[in-house]
Design a protein around this motif. Sequence first.
Motif, PDB file in Angstrom:
ATOM      1  N   ALA A 203       0.811  -1.215   0.000  1.00 40.37           N
ATOM      2  CA  ALA A 203       0.000   0.000   0.000  1.00 40.37           C
ATOM      3  C   ALA A 203       0.845   1.266   0.000  1.00 40.37           C
ATOM      4  CB  ALA A 203      -0.932  -0.007   1.214  1.00 40.37           C
ATOM      5  N   ASP A 204       2.012   1.220   0.632  1.00 35.73           N
ATOM      6  CA  ASP A 204       2.814   2.443   0.768  1.00 35.73           C
ATOM      7  C   ASP A 204       3.710   2.697  -0.444  1.00 35.73           C
ATOM      8  OD1 ASP A 204       4.627   0.421   1.156  1.00 35.73           O
ATOM      9  OD2 ASP A 204       5.643   1.383   2.843  1.00 35.73           O
ATOM     10  N   SER A 205       3.602   1.855  -1.486  1.00 33.35           N
ATOM     11  CA  SER A 205       4.414   2.014  -2.709  1.00 33.35           C
ATOM     12  C   SER A 205       5.909   1.900  -2.437  1.00 33.35           C
ATOM     13  CB  SER A 205       4.141   3.359  -3.401  1.00 33.35           C
ATOM     14  OG  SER A 205       2.767   3.580  -3.512  1.00 33.35           O
ATOM     15  N   LEU A 347      -4.390  14.131  -4.034  1.00 31.61           N
ATOM     16  CA  LEU A 347      -3.729  14.786  -2.910  1.00 31.61           C
ATOM     17  C   LEU A 347      -2.689  13.827  -2.320  1.00 31.61           C
ATOM     18  CD1 LEU A 347      -4.320  17.605  -1.625  1.00 31.61           C
ATOM     19  CD2 LEU A 347      -5.274  16.350   0.292  1.00 31.61           C
ATOM     20  N   GLU A 348      -1.575  14.373  -1.822  1.00 34.11           N
ATOM     21  CA  GLU A 348      -0.504  13.495  -1.338  1.00 34.11           C
ATOM     22  C   GLU A 348      -0.757  12.950   0.062  1.00 34.11           C
ATOM     23  OE1 GLU A 348       2.936  15.904  -1.949  1.00 34.11           O
ATOM     24  OE2 GLU A 348       3.105  15.343  -4.074  1.00 34.11           O
ATOM     25  N   ILE A 349      -1.799  13.460   0.726  1.00 34.76           N
ATOM     26  CA  ILE A 349      -2.099  13.023   2.095  1.00 34.76           C
ATOM     27  C   ILE A 349      -2.226  11.495   2.165  1.00 34.76           C
ATOM     28  CG2 ILE A 349      -3.840  13.097   3.944  1.00 34.76           C
ATOM     29  CD1 ILE A 349      -2.162  15.635   3.761  1.00 34.76           C
ATOM     30  N   GLY A 350      -2.826  10.895   1.133  1.00 41.68           N
ATOM     31  CA  GLY A 350      -2.997   9.441   1.103  1.00 41.68           C
ATOM     32  C   GLY A 350      -1.677   8.685   1.178  1.00 41.68           C
ATOM     33  N   PHE A 351      -0.634   9.249   0.580  1.00 41.74           N
ATOM     34  CA  PHE A 351       0.692   8.602   0.623  1.00 41.74           C
ATOM     35  C   PHE A 351       1.201   8.536   2.067  1.00 41.74           C
ATOM     36  CE2 PHE A 351       2.209   8.019  -3.772  1.00 41.74           C
ATOM     37  CZ  PHE A 351       1.193   8.659  -4.465  1.00 41.74           C
ATOM     38  N   ARG A 355       1.882   5.084   4.073  1.00 40.96           N
ATOM     39  CA  ARG A 355       3.230   4.841   4.596  1.00 40.96           C
ATOM     40  C   ARG A 355       3.175   4.626   6.116  1.00 40.96           C
ATOM     41  NH1 ARG A 355       7.775   2.259   4.369  1.00 40.96           N
ATOM     42  NH2 ARG A 355       9.431   3.237   5.572  1.00 40.96           N
ATOM     43  N   ALA A 356       2.324   5.402   6.784  1.00 40.29           N
ATOM     44  CA  ALA A 356       2.231   5.280   8.246  1.00 40.29           C
ATOM     45  C   ALA A 356       1.848   3.852   8.638  1.00 40.29           C
ATOM     46  CB  ALA A 356       1.218   6.277   8.799  1.00 40.29           C
ATOM     47  N   ARG A 357       0.883   3.262   7.897  1.00 37.14           N
ATOM     48  CA  ARG A 357       0.437   1.929   8.277  1.00 37.14           C
ATOM     49  C   ARG A 357       1.551   0.903   8.115  1.00 37.14           C
ATOM     50  NH1 ARG A 357      -2.246   5.214   9.391  1.00 37.14           N
ATOM     51  NH2 ARG A 357      -4.462   5.289   9.888  1.00 37.14           N
TER      52      ARG A 357
END
Lengths: 379, 402
Positions: A203-205, A347-351, A355-357
Motif C-alpha cells: 500500500a505504501d508504494s 492529494l498526497e495526504i494518502g501517501f 506509509r504510516a500503516r
Amino acid sequence: MALVLNEEQRLLAETAREFLQKQAPVSALRALRDSRDPLGYDATLWQQMAELGWASVILPEDFGGLDFGFSGLGVVLQESGRTLTASPLFATAVVGASALLLGGSTDQKAEYLPQVAAGEVTLALALEESAHHRPQHIGTRLETVGDGFALNGEKVFVLDGHSADTLLVVARSSGEPAARDGLSVVMVPRDTAGVAIERTVMADSRNAANIRFTDVAISSAQVIGNVGEAGSWLEDVLDRGRIAMAAEMLGSVEEVFARTVAWLKERVQFGVPIGSFQALQHRAARLQTELELAQSVVLQALATVDEQPRQLALMASLAKANLNELAKLATNEAVQMHGGIGVTDELEIGFFLKRARTAMQIFGDTGFHKDRYATLCGY
Amino acid sequence: MEDLDQFREETRQWLEANCPASQRLPNTPEEQYWGGRRGSFASEDARVWFERMRDRGWTAPEWPEAYGGGGLTPQQGRVLKEEMKRIKARTPLYSLGLWMLGPALLEYGSEEQKQQHLRAIVNGEFRWCQGYSEPAAGSDLASLQTRAEDQGDHFLVNGSKIWTTGADRSDWIFCLVRTNPHVKKQEGISFLLIDMASPGVSTTPIELISGESEFCQTFFDNVRVPKSNLVGELNHGWSVAKALLVHERKLMAEIGGDSPRQEIAPVEAARRYLEFSAGRIADNQLRSDLADYEMRMHAIGLTHMRSFEERAAGIKGSVGLAMKYLGTEAVKDKNELLLAIMGTRALGWEAPGFTTEELDTTRLWAMSKAMTIAGGTSEVQLNVIANHVLQLPQAPKAATES
C-alpha cells in the motif's frame, strides 16, 4: 543537551531538507509507483545520498563513515520521512550496517562496511515469517552440511528484499521456534541458487518482498559473527532500527500535520476558514501537544543509542510505540480534516496515510512495544 | 560544566549538613509552612530548616540577591531542585508570593514595590493569595467586574473574587480589577495589590468534592487601596496577568513532585493490589492501561527536560504551552488509574477500615478534577495552542483568550 540539536546536526538537517525537497519530494514516490519502477527507488539519487555521506552517518571513520552517530542519522531520517523518500537508507544504512557493525567479525566489517559507506552495496534483513513482528519466532533453518550449511525457509515483508544485493537472513541453528538462543544471521547474495524472490506491491508504494530459501548452500564465511550467537546482538540491531523508524515517522507526522494546519487556514466554508472552528482547533491543538511529546521521545531515543546503551531497549519500545500511535492519529486526522479531497489519490495526504500503516508494522506494532515496555519495567 | 559539578557537590554537602532528618519525610498538609502573620511552624525542625534556607536566599534560589534571593543561574537552580529531591527535603516555604507574584513583580513592579514586597516574600513575612476569577468570570477571565474607582489619592474597590486559595489565612491579595468599563474588556483591567487587613475585605471558605476548603470567595466592600499599590500601568493589568498565568501554568505542569498527601505510584499500587502471574499483571486491561500511563509520563518527563534544555540554549520553543495541558490531564489519568488498580480500597472516605494512604488516594482523585480547570481549563489551553502556536484564525463569535 541531547534534546536540542547541536550545530553539526542542524546543518545536516538543513542540507538534508534542501536536497530531499528538491530531488525526492512525494511526487517522486508517486512517479516510481505509477511507472511500476523495477527498482522501486532512484539509483542515481541513492548514489548522491551516499556521496553526501548518508549511507555512512553511523559508521566509524575507519570504515569510511561520517561517525555522526544516531543523533546525526536521525535528522536525515526525519527529513526523508517528510518527503516519503524511497531509498535504501533504512534497510542498508541503518539495519544492515548495524548488523555488520554489531555482529560482524573484524574481517567482515573491514570487507563490507566501506562498501556500504560508499553506497556500492545494498542490504536487506530477512527476518519476519508471519503477519506480525516476532523476532524470536524463527522457523527458517540453518543446518550443518559437510563443512558448510544449508539454508531452508520462507521470509515475508523483507524491506528492500526485491532489490538488495545481499540478504541478511535470520535463521535458526538450534532450539525451539520461540527460543532466544540458537539464532544465526547469514549473508546471502541475491542471485545465489535456491533463492526465490517475489516482489510484493504494498500500500505504501515502497519496496518489500517474500523470499523462499531452498537448500541454499552457505559457507561459514557467510555467517555474521558466530553460528548460533546472533541472539546476543540482533535485538540491539532491531532496537536501532525501531528508533530510526521512529525518527522517519516523526518527520512524516510533522509534514502531514503541517499540511493539515495549512489546509485549515486555507479552506473556507460557511464564509470563514474552517480552522476558525473550535471543534477542529482543539483536535489540531491536541495533535500539537502529542507532537511535542514525540519530538522529545525521538531525540532522547536517538541519543540513547550513542550514549546510554543500557536504556536502549526501553527507549526503543517507548519511541516506536509512541510514534506508531501518533502516526495513526495524525494521518487519520489529516484525511478527515481535509474532507473529500483527503480521500482522493490526487492529494498526497494518502501517501502519508499508507506509509504510516506500513511503518507501524516495521519491527513491532504498538501492542508489541507496550508489552515489551511493561515487561522491561517488571509488570 | 565543571563549575556546575562543583556547585552540585557543595550543595549536596550543605543540604546533608543542614536539612534536619525530620524535614526529609513526607509532610502532611498541616505541616506545610506557608508563612504570613498567622503562619506557624509545625515543629522546631521546620523552623530551623526554613531559616537556614532563607538565610542562604534559597527560598527563592533564582531571584537576585538584592531582593533576598539566592542569585542562582537556572542551571544551578535545577541542580538545587534535584539535590533537594534526592534527599526528599521538604519545601521550606510554600508561597504564591514566591511562585507567582514575585516573578511578575520582578518584571513589572516599580523599584519601590520590589523593595517593599520581594524580601518579605522570601522571608515568608506575608502570605499572598490570588484574586483573578470571579463568579461570572471564569474561562472568560477578561470579563471580570470587580471595579476599582479612582478617588484621587486612592482606589475604591468593590466586587468579589472566587477560588482565592488560602484567602482566609492570607495577608495580601494580588487582584485583577476593572479600572475602565468603557473600552475593550482586556484594555480596562489593572493589577492591584490589596492588604487583606483593610476594612471591607471578608472571606468565606468553599467546600469542594474532595472535602477540602482550600478555596474561598473574597468580598470587597468599599475597600480603600493606596494608588502606590498599582503594579504596571493603569489599564495595562492584562499583560501582567498573562505573564503571571505563564508562571501558574508552569507550576501546575510540574505539580505532583511535592504533594503533602501520601501519593502512591501506580506501579507500586499494582504490586500491592493486583494479582501477578509469571511476573506480569494478570489483568491484561489494567496492565495495558498502566503501560500507557507509564509511557506517557516517561514522554512528558523527557519533554520537561527538552523544555529546560531549550530555555538554557536560548531557544524560544512552543513546548511550554503544551505542558500545562499534558501535565494536568496526566494527573487526572493517574488518579483514575489508581482507582481502577486499587478497586474499592481507593473509595474509602473516612477511617476506620482503610489505611491513610488509601484514604488519601480517594481524596487526591477528587482533588485532581480541579487540575484541568484551575489556571485555565484544558479547553482554554487548547484555544491558546490553536491560536498562538498553530496560528489558526480566532473562532467566530466565541471569544477566546488572546
